[in-house]
Design a protein around this motif. Sequence first.
Motif, PDB file in Angstrom:
ATOM      1  N   GLU A 114       3.116   4.845  -3.128  1.00 25.23           N
ATOM      2  CA  GLU A 114       1.767   5.131  -2.639  1.00 25.23           C
ATOM      3  C   GLU A 114       0.983   3.831  -2.442  1.00 25.23           C
ATOM      4  O   GLU A 114       0.323   3.630  -1.413  1.00 25.23           O
ATOM      5  N   ALA A 115       1.069   2.931  -3.415  1.00 23.81           N
ATOM      6  CA  ALA A 115       0.374   1.643  -3.310  1.00 23.81           C
ATOM      7  C   ALA A 115       0.892   0.841  -2.114  1.00 23.81           C
ATOM      8  O   ALA A 115       0.105   0.226  -1.374  1.00 23.81           O
ATOM      9  N   GLN A 116       2.203   0.851  -1.904  1.00 25.04           N
ATOM     10  CA  GLN A 116       2.784   0.108  -0.779  1.00 25.04           C
ATOM     11  C   GLN A 116       2.306   0.670   0.559  1.00 25.04           C
ATOM     12  O   GLN A 116       1.965  -0.090   1.475  1.00 25.04           O
ATOM     13  N   MET A 117       2.260   2.003   0.661  1.00 27.05           N
ATOM     14  CA  MET A 117       1.817   2.626   1.917  1.00 27.05           C
ATOM     15  C   MET A 117       0.328   2.364   2.171  1.00 27.05           C
ATOM     16  O   MET A 117      -0.087   2.184   3.319  1.00 27.05           O
ATOM     17  N   ILE A 118      -0.468   2.330   1.117  1.00 27.19           N
ATOM     18  CA  ILE A 118      -1.898   1.997   1.271  1.00 27.19           C
ATOM     19  C   ILE A 118      -2.034   0.570   1.804  1.00 27.19           C
ATOM     20  O   ILE A 118      -2.830   0.303   2.707  1.00 27.19           O
ATOM     21  N   TYR A 119      -1.240  -0.345   1.242  1.00 23.70           N
ATOM     22  CA  TYR A 119      -1.244  -1.725   1.728  1.00 23.70           C
ATOM     23  C   TYR A 119      -0.894  -1.784   3.216  1.00 23.70           C
ATOM     24  O   TYR A 119      -1.560  -2.482   3.996  1.00 23.70           O
ATOM     25  N   GLU A 120       0.145  -1.043   3.610  1.00 22.40           N
ATOM     26  CA  GLU A 120       0.558  -1.037   5.021  1.00 22.40           C
ATOM     27  C   GLU A 120      -0.568  -0.517   5.909  1.00 22.40           C
ATOM     28  O   GLU A 120      -0.791  -1.019   7.019  1.00 22.40           O
ATOM     29  N   GLY A 121      -1.285   0.493   5.437  1.00 20.93           N
ATOM     30  CA  GLY A 121      -2.410   1.037   6.202  1.00 20.93           C
ATOM     31  C   GLY A 121      -3.539   0.035   6.330  1.00 20.93           C
ATOM     32  O   GLY A 121      -4.106  -0.157   7.416  1.00 20.93           O
ATOM     33  N   ILE A 122      -3.881  -0.630   5.218  1.00 17.93           N
ATOM     34  CA  ILE A 122      -4.943  -1.645   5.251  1.00 17.93           C
ATOM     35  C   ILE A 122      -4.546  -2.793   6.170  1.00 17.93           C
ATOM     36  O   ILE A 122      -5.355  -3.283   6.966  1.00 17.93           O
ATOM     37  N   ARG A 123      -3.292  -3.213   6.090  1.00 16.69           N
ATOM     38  CA  ARG A 123      -2.820  -4.303   6.945  1.00 16.69           C
ATOM     39  C   ARG A 123      -2.909  -3.912   8.421  1.00 16.69           C
ATOM     40  O   ARG A 123      -3.315  -4.716   9.258  1.00 16.69           O
ATOM     41  N   LEU A 124      -2.586  -2.654   8.726  1.00 18.55           N
ATOM     42  CA  LEU A 124      -2.652  -2.161  10.100  1.00 18.55           C
ATOM     43  C   LEU A 124      -4.085  -2.151  10.632  1.00 18.55           C
ATOM     44  O   LEU A 124      -4.318  -2.286  11.832  1.00 18.55           O
ATOM     45  N   SER A 125      -5.063  -2.011   9.728  1.00 19.41           N
ATOM     46  CA  SER A 125      -6.471  -1.938  10.146  1.00 19.41           C
ATOM     47  C   SER A 125      -7.028  -3.278  10.625  1.00 19.41           C
ATOM     48  O   SER A 125      -8.061  -3.321  11.291  1.00 19.41           O
TER      49      SER A 125
END
Length: 318
Positions: A114-125
Amino acid sequence: MIPTKAAIIDMGTNTFHLVLVELYGNRFETLYKEKVPVKIGQGGINQNFIHPDAKKRALHTLKHFKHLIDGEGIANIFAFATSAVRNADNGVNFVEEIKEKFQIYVNVIDGEEEAQMIYEGIRLSGSLNGETYLMMDIGGGSVEFIIGNQQQVLWKQSFEIGGQRMLDLFHGHDPILQDEVDKLTAYLTEKLEPLKHAIEDYRPAGLVGASGTFDTLTDIYFAALHEKKGRNQQVFELPKTEFEKIAGKLLTLTKEERLKIPGMIPMRVDMIVVASCLIKYILTLLPVDTLICSNFALKEGAIAKLMGKDSLHSVFSR
């Protein structure tokens, strides 16, 4: 390039999200999105139990989502569940029932993923640059903290201290009592000891808050300025001084009074008080002048994950 259509279902503890997208290699277009305050953790999260009423709301919402997915002719469904389901003693049965009723396979992700996917989402933003940041996402069941930069994650951890848990444990009066705030702060000090050490080790330069509570805080801030947030904008700035004003007000108002704040939405009105207490505590560990708020979080991280696959077969396999 012929796009691949996909449906993402994020079964959060507080909110269920549906996003229908077209994937074009390294970019995506949103066809439709919807969020529903299912509150699957309500009535049982601290007992590791999905309450029958919460299950009923969840199944009703998933039936609605499946109807929309079928209406778009989408076969690729990436559904995932987080804290409330992964910790519930009846979580496995719940997931099996969803598979049987709707032919939706739910991936119950652990806190690390979950933490990794949140990071990927923030990076995509586009929230990150060359600096090292502390990133946080306040869910209903868990809170994820990530320290990293645009290139990589340096440290991450998921803590089972989400908004619904804090609400049930500490927000017994409305408005919240100072004694309850003090007990919540003492609880956070104990639970977040590993985070304190990580901040000391990695010395992040800024704070990025993802989605949820941070969306609402920026909505309130922009409403006070009589400004509208850009529809296609994913990153917003909230001055620390303005956050402190908003948080100070939230802690002194009743639910009815909080609902009248311009920018407030009903689905956030309960948890935003304890969530603000958590942010205030984090700002004692990492004093910054500005909070960076990312519209993108877990579900967009799932989209980033899908776009990074050469073949979607492994992601959507049953």
